[in-house]
Design a protein around this motif. Sequence first.
Motif, mmCIF file in Angstrom:
data_model
loop_
_atom_site.group_PDB
_atom_site.id
_atom_site.type_symbol
_atom_site.label_atom_id
_atom_site.label_comp_id
_atom_site.label_asym_id
_atom_site.label_seq_id
_atom_site.Cartn_x
_atom_site.Cartn_y
_atom_site.Cartn_z
ATOM 1 N N CYS A 157 0.838 -1.203 0.000
ATOM 2 C CA CYS A 157 0.000 0.000 0.000
ATOM 3 C C CYS A 157 0.871 1.251 0.000
ATOM 4 O O CYS A 157 0.654 2.177 -0.789
ATOM 5 N N LYS A 161 1.204 3.996 -3.138
ATOM 6 C CA LYS A 161 0.952 5.431 -2.972
ATOM 7 C C LYS A 161 2.142 6.258 -3.454
ATOM 8 O O LYS A 161 1.960 7.332 -4.062
ATOM 9 N N ASN A 166 -3.690 4.730 -4.872
ATOM 10 C CA ASN A 166 -3.912 3.810 -3.757
ATOM 11 C C ASN A 166 -4.518 2.496 -4.228
ATOM 12 O O ASN A 166 -5.078 1.742 -3.444
ATOM 13 N N PHE A 191 -5.150 -2.800 4.256
ATOM 14 C CA PHE A 191 -5.647 -1.848 3.263
ATOM 15 C C PHE A 191 -6.721 -0.939 3.851
ATOM 16 O O PHE A 191 -6.785 0.249 3.533
ATOM 17 N N CYS A 196 -5.902 1.913 1.193
ATOM 18 C CA CYS A 196 -5.701 1.428 -0.165
ATOM 19 C C CYS A 196 -6.927 0.666 -0.658
ATOM 20 O O CYS A 196 -7.678 0.084 0.135
#
Length: 337
Positions: A157, A161, A166, A191, A196
């Motif tokens: 995650c 980013k 995401n 997540f 995410c």
Amino acid sequence: MRTTIRRGLAAVATAGVMTIALAACSSGAGTTDTGSSGPKTIAFVSASMGVNYWQWVSEGVKNRAGELGMKFVSYDSNNDQAKQLTNVKTAISAGASAIVLAPVSSASAAPVLALAKEKNIPVSFAAIGPTQDQKNYVSAVTADNEATGVAQGKFICDAAKKRGSNKVGMLSIPQDRENAQKYLAGAEQSFASDGCDLVQVIQSKILTLGEAVGLANDLLTAHPDITGIYAMYDEAGTASAQVLSERGLTDKVAIAATDGSPTTVKLVRGGKIQALFLQEALGQGYDATSQLGKALDNQPTSQAIALKQPMLTPGNIDTSALQDALKRIYPASAGAY
């Protein structure tokens, strides 16, 4: 979070790192290791010996059986539950004293355990455990799957980013296995907390590299905006790196993979895989056999053993701790660390 599972495709070291004696893996159904001696026989029944991971688990079983003065025999279930039960019946009829089982699925272990209980044959699991309702076994030596799922999810995650979005996709082992369910639960937890979006989970059926290349292409075609791939097995990590290279996306999409092999270790060295969460193939086979040895000697055993999965990265790959950890993943004969 939007997660879709395509059903059509369903398919570390521990506190004391040990050096495992290496020997050639016996992978043919019913192939006895005539080099070992002793009155007892350990049988290894694998989901599929066509996968490197199970070959290395088998070698761990064989190594420990030899140290315990036992004979070794292996059986290949070819990802078939009926074949798995037939293999177990054959092993018992041939005089196996104990069985290490790497089941085709968690639920498929139930008839094996019922038969083993009837015949008074102890069973230990390697890598994949049974369903929670099953209790009649000596030990399940697995990885710390849910905790690893959280750690791997957090890593990918964050990496996604940093690459601009995401959105993360997942290439999964079959979700009818308890370890796969734990990996996914841990990843989803991560997540959710880290913000995410897991856009798709695609399950493998046979865990081969060729299949994984197709799945990675499918994932990227369906979701060209993802910037992270959670690869739940070694071939998925290799395939993702290959497909990203072919598409010119190596620097745009991060990969976090699980297991470990000479191929994925090399990809980590080259920066093509950003993180590899090591799973002890050799170690699981070795430790599952150790538990059976204790059971046969009427010594105390541990029913649940979850081995930690350290994270290998380009930055720590040459540290002594990670180099030692790799020696419980695959044998030196398979390739460089």
